[in-house]
Design an enzyme around this catalytic site. Structure first.
Site, mmCIF file in Angstrom:
data_model
loop_
_atom_site.group_PDB
_atom_site.id
_atom_site.type_symbol
_atom_site.label_atom_id
_atom_site.label_comp_id
_atom_site.label_asym_id
_atom_site.label_seq_id
_atom_site.Cartn_x
_atom_site.Cartn_y
_atom_site.Cartn_z
ATOM 1 N N ARG A 168 0.838 -1.207 0.000
ATOM 2 C CA ARG A 168 0.000 0.000 0.000
ATOM 3 C C ARG A 168 0.869 1.252 0.000
ATOM 4 O O ARG A 168 0.524 2.253 -0.637
ATOM 5 C CB ARG A 168 -0.945 0.002 1.209
ATOM 6 C CG ARG A 168 -2.053 -1.046 1.118
ATOM 7 C CD ARG A 168 -3.028 -0.900 2.268
ATOM 8 N NE ARG A 168 -3.728 0.363 2.214
ATOM 9 C CZ ARG A 168 -4.207 1.014 3.282
ATOM 10 N NH1 ARG A 168 -4.010 0.520 4.499
ATOM 11 N NH2 ARG A 168 -4.845 2.159 3.140
ATOM 12 N N CYS A 200 -0.587 6.645 8.800
ATOM 13 C CA CYS A 200 -0.906 5.351 8.192
ATOM 14 C C CYS A 200 -1.999 5.605 7.182
ATOM 15 O O CYS A 200 -1.954 6.580 6.436
ATOM 16 C CB CYS A 200 -1.311 4.343 9.269
ATOM 17 S SG CYS A 200 -2.672 4.894 10.326
#
Length: 284
Positions: free
Chosen positions: A181, A240
């Site tokens: 990701r 994040c």
């Protein structure tokens, strides 16, 4: 007052103090793909006396569409919810989940943000509790209404701060997402793949050993020390996807003795909601 735990606590230490009047246990189990999972799991069985707090409804605030998937909750509302769980300013709070602290660390950080430092994450979570031979039950604990007074601490930064410090030497941005990701691959949660320019990837699961417990503090200190490369921990900003697993890295740094790093709570989900903000892809 009993011994204070401010980062991690082992299952046996918790078991010895579980019935202490000033100790409160909070179940933080959650599943991003099934938001009702945590509450239903808590209803079936939990650490005796544990209350449940939900990531979406208790540990996050109003979502505007541009402030990220898990914006910070209103402090007064969170403080009131803590009071409903029997938490006051003197309580020792222990948070746990079943995912290596992935969600429990969010409550840990939020309480520190409110000015509460007698809060710890159960190392190894529910699995460690069960491995230690400790019991579970399904009883709903009787609420003991208490008053919690918060005093917000300067532990967070916003998108403007991050934008203003991009490319500078006074901010080290640590991204807790999985490496794929981070590179902009396999993005299933946010509409844009990639990462904030200049960020370094530190996957939160790299803080754990195979049984789901945190690595020894000395190991974490060596690993994060290599990332800091002589920078002051106060220069570290954690992010994040939505400000949840970033708290895991922040907890790991505190457990390792690196104090004072901060959280960009909006994280990637807020950052990428504004098309004028720069995006990077590939490895750091």
């Amino acid at each position: 007052m009993n011994a204070s735990f401010a980062t991690l606590i082992g299952a046996l230490d918790l078991a010895q103090r579980l019935r202490d009047a000033d100790w409160v246990v909070i179940d933080c189990r959650f599943d991003l793909a099934n938001p009702d999972f945590g509450y239903q799991a808590w209803r079936r069985s939990h650490i005796p006396g544990a209350f449940f707090l939900d990531l979406d409804t208790d540990l996050s605030g109003f979502r505007s569409g541009t402030n990220g998937r898990h914006p910070l909750p209103d402090p007064a509302q969170l403080a009131a919810r803590l009071g409903e769980c029997g938490i006051d300013n003197h309580s020792q709070v222990v948070a746990y989940d079943d995912t290596g602290g992935m969600f429990a660390a969010r409550l840990w950080w939020l309480m520190r943000w409110l000015g509460h430092h007698r809060v710890a994450v159960l190392d190894g979570g529910l699995q460690a509790w069960c491995r230690a031979g400790q019991a579970l039950d399904a009883e709903t604990p009787e609420p003991i209404q208490r008053s919690y007074t918060f005093s917000l601490q300067p532990g967070r930064v916003d998108a403007d701060y991050v934008a203003a410090h991009l490319g500078g030497t006074d901010m080290l941005l640590l991204d807790a997402r999985s490496p794929d990701r981070f590179r902009g691959e396999n993005e299933m949660l946010d509409p844009v793949g990639g990462h904030i320019p200049g960020a370094i990837n530190r996957f939160f699961r790299d803080n754990l050993v195979t049984d789901g417990c945190f690595k020894q503090a000395s190991v974490l200190r060596e690993e994060f020390g290599a990332l800091l490369a002589a920078r002051n921990p106060h220069q570290v900003v954690h992010q994040c996807g939505s400000g949840v697993t970033a708290c895991h890295n922040l907890l790991a740094m505190e457990a390792a003795g690196f104090h004072g790093s901060r959280l960009y709570a909006g994280s990637w989900s807020e950052w990428c909601a504004d098309p004028s903000r720069p995006v990077a892809s590939g490895p750091a």
